[in-house]
Enzyme design. Structure first.
Site, mmCIF file in Angstrom:
data_model
loop_
_atom_site.group_PDB
_atom_site.id
_atom_site.type_symbol
_atom_site.label_atom_id
_atom_site.label_comp_id
_atom_site.label_asym_id
_atom_site.label_seq_id
_atom_site.Cartn_x
_atom_site.Cartn_y
_atom_site.Cartn_z
ATOM 1 C CG ASP A 134 -4.152 -2.010 0.414
ATOM 2 O OD1 ASP A 134 -3.366 -2.745 1.040
ATOM 3 O OD2 ASP A 134 -4.186 -0.775 0.542
ATOM 4 C CB SER A 176 -0.963 -0.042 1.189
ATOM 5 O OG SER A 176 -2.029 0.851 1.002
#
Length: 378
Positions: free
Chosen positions: A205, A50
């Site tokens: 993610d 991320s």
């Protein structure tokens, strides 16, 4: 002094930076990198998920003398909400958050109007998100040299979650041609951001599966001696929440600290067992088994020693469950400065110098607010 420290650290093996995901909290990681760079320490391998993947790409995708400038440029571009700062800025934080939700974050994400027409509106698998990350695509294309990443001068590993299989996938520059899609995929947190398609598969993610990508170091083959700086953004420790507001904040910390403690505890146990196997294999009498069986036995052993220094971002005054979208200049500056200060203090203490059990192949040092706490074996 700097040269002595650099040589000392290099003698420990490869230098690895591991960056957790956490949105605006990632400014702490930049402070950590700045302190390492000023001490003359450059990583051999950077791993991120991320926002950690974004910071990692900015480091691996630039020449050493340009890395801090590119990191600074990125975090300057994504600043948001300066108008809400001042003596009573913490009281205006809900307005700053609402502004980010309504208008997006410059150079990062922008609202996807069609997504707000209704939850059942068919948007397509690669557009099903409340926001578009085209601004981030352009930003990364400006600031990251992906040809440099492919050159192999620094190893880069990016974590993402396969939407179809729910498995954590690590894209590694040693065997994958990493481009901007991999970075976008690692930060595609649903339902805010749409999944990213890579080689026919959709990815979200990596933080929704494992926000602590340190496992990539211990699953690597062949393993190497290493000094690992694991930079965590979400606090696994906290007080009992007494309101719904505090519950939301604590729930997020627990969710995205992502079993960091259990991951590390398990890896310590496994690495100790590898050392035990290695030592036991030397005690097998000649002729007790075939060379093939002995070679197989020894393959489960390992002699490497890995020092892991875990740095933990502090909780700021007045922060709440919206802290990961607090891209205010003040919030960025405070987290950056904390990362720098903690790392400078950690380097001065050099916890890896302390004696350790020869059987302990994984030596953990917890840096809590700059204080080093050596953790006994499990």
């Amino acid at each position: 002094m700097k040269t002595t420290l650099t040589h000392e650290i290099k003698d420990l093996g490869q230098i690895v930076l591991v960056f957790q995901g956490g949105g605006a909290l990632g400014a702490y990681q930049v402070g950590v990198y700045q302190a390492l760079q000023e001490a003359g320490i450059q990583p051999d391998w950077v791993i991120g998920t991320s926002i950690g993947a974004i910071n990692a790409a900015l480091i691996a995708g630039n020449a050493p003398e340009e890395r801090l400038d590119k990191l600074t440029e990125f975090w300057t571009r994504v600043e948001h909400g300066k108008v809400f700062e001042g003596p009573f800025g913490h009281l205006l934080s809900p307005m700053r958050t609402m502004s980010a939700i309504m208008t997006g974050i410059p150079s990062f994400f922008a609202p996807n109007p069609m997504a707000f027409m209704g939850q059942k509106v068919p948007l397509g698998a690669e557009s099903a998100g409340y926001y578009s990350v085209e601004p981030l695509r352009r930003t990364l294309s400006d600031l990251v040299d992906f040809d440099r990443i492919q050159s192999g001068q620094m190893r880069l590993t990016i974590g993402a979650a396969n939407v179809r299989t729910s498995e954590m996938v690590y894209f590694d520059s040693q065997n994958t041609e990493i481009d901007v899609r991999h970075i976008l995929a690692s930060g595609a947190l649903p339902p805010a951001f749409p999944a990213v398609r890579i080689d026919g598969e959709l990815y979200w993610d990596g933080g929704i599966v494992s926000n602590t990508p340190v496992e990539a170091v211990f699953d690597d083959h062949p393993r190497k001696n290493a000094l690992v700086f694991a930079v965590h953004l979400w606090n696994p420790h906290g007080t009992e929440p007494k309101s719904i507001w505090e519950v939301a904040n604590r729930q997020k910390d627990i969710q995205y600290s992502s079993r960091a403690h259990s991951h590390i505890k398990r890896q310590r146990q496994l690495h100790r067992l590898r050392h035990v196997v290695q030592q036991l294999s030397t005690l097998v009498p000649d002729g007790a088994t075939t060379e093939e069986n002995l070679a197989l036995l020894r393959s489960y052993g390992c002699e490497t020693k890995i020092h892991v220094v875990r740095l933990l971002a502090p909780q700021l005054d007045h922060e709440d469950h919206t802290k990961d979208i607090d891209f205010s200049p003040k919030g960025i500056r405070e987290r950056w400065e904390a990362g720098f200060a903690h790392t400078v203090e950690m380097l001065a203490q050099a916890p890896w110098r302390a004696p350790s059990d020869p059987l302990e192949g994984f030596v953990l040092h917890e840096a809590m607010g700059g204080q080093i706490l050596d953790v006994p074996p499990a």
